[in-house]
Design a protein around this motif. Structure first.
Motif: not given
Length: 68
Positions: A15-18, A24-29, A50-65
């Motif tokens: 419910e806190l996550y919703r 997501l990570g904190r809810a899993a913890e 809760h995963y937006s296009v901006a989140d995806l782009e950030e994850d891709r940039a991090t992976l490339e880096r």
């Protein structure tokens, strides 16, 4: 009783996550489970991811880096 307590904790974390009050990570913890397992649990309860296009782009940039 232990199972009921664990399930209550999981539902509260869900419910806190919703409500976007925890990540997501904190809810899993809070549930003491891997993120992947919490994602499955959330999906079974039809909670939106809760995963937006901006989140995806950030994850891709991090992976490339990190891959460079």
């Amino acid at each position: 009783p232990a199972d009921a307590s664990r399930e209550s904790t999981r539902l509260l974390a869900l419910e806190l996550y919703r409500e976007n009050k925890v990540s997501l990570g904190r809810a899993a913890e809070l549930c003491d489970m891997p993120i992947e397992a919490f994602m499955v649990f959330a999906g079974k309860h039809e909670a939106p991811m809760h995963y937006s296009v901006a989140d995806l782009e950030e994850d891709r940039a991090t992976l490339e880096r990190l891959s460079a």
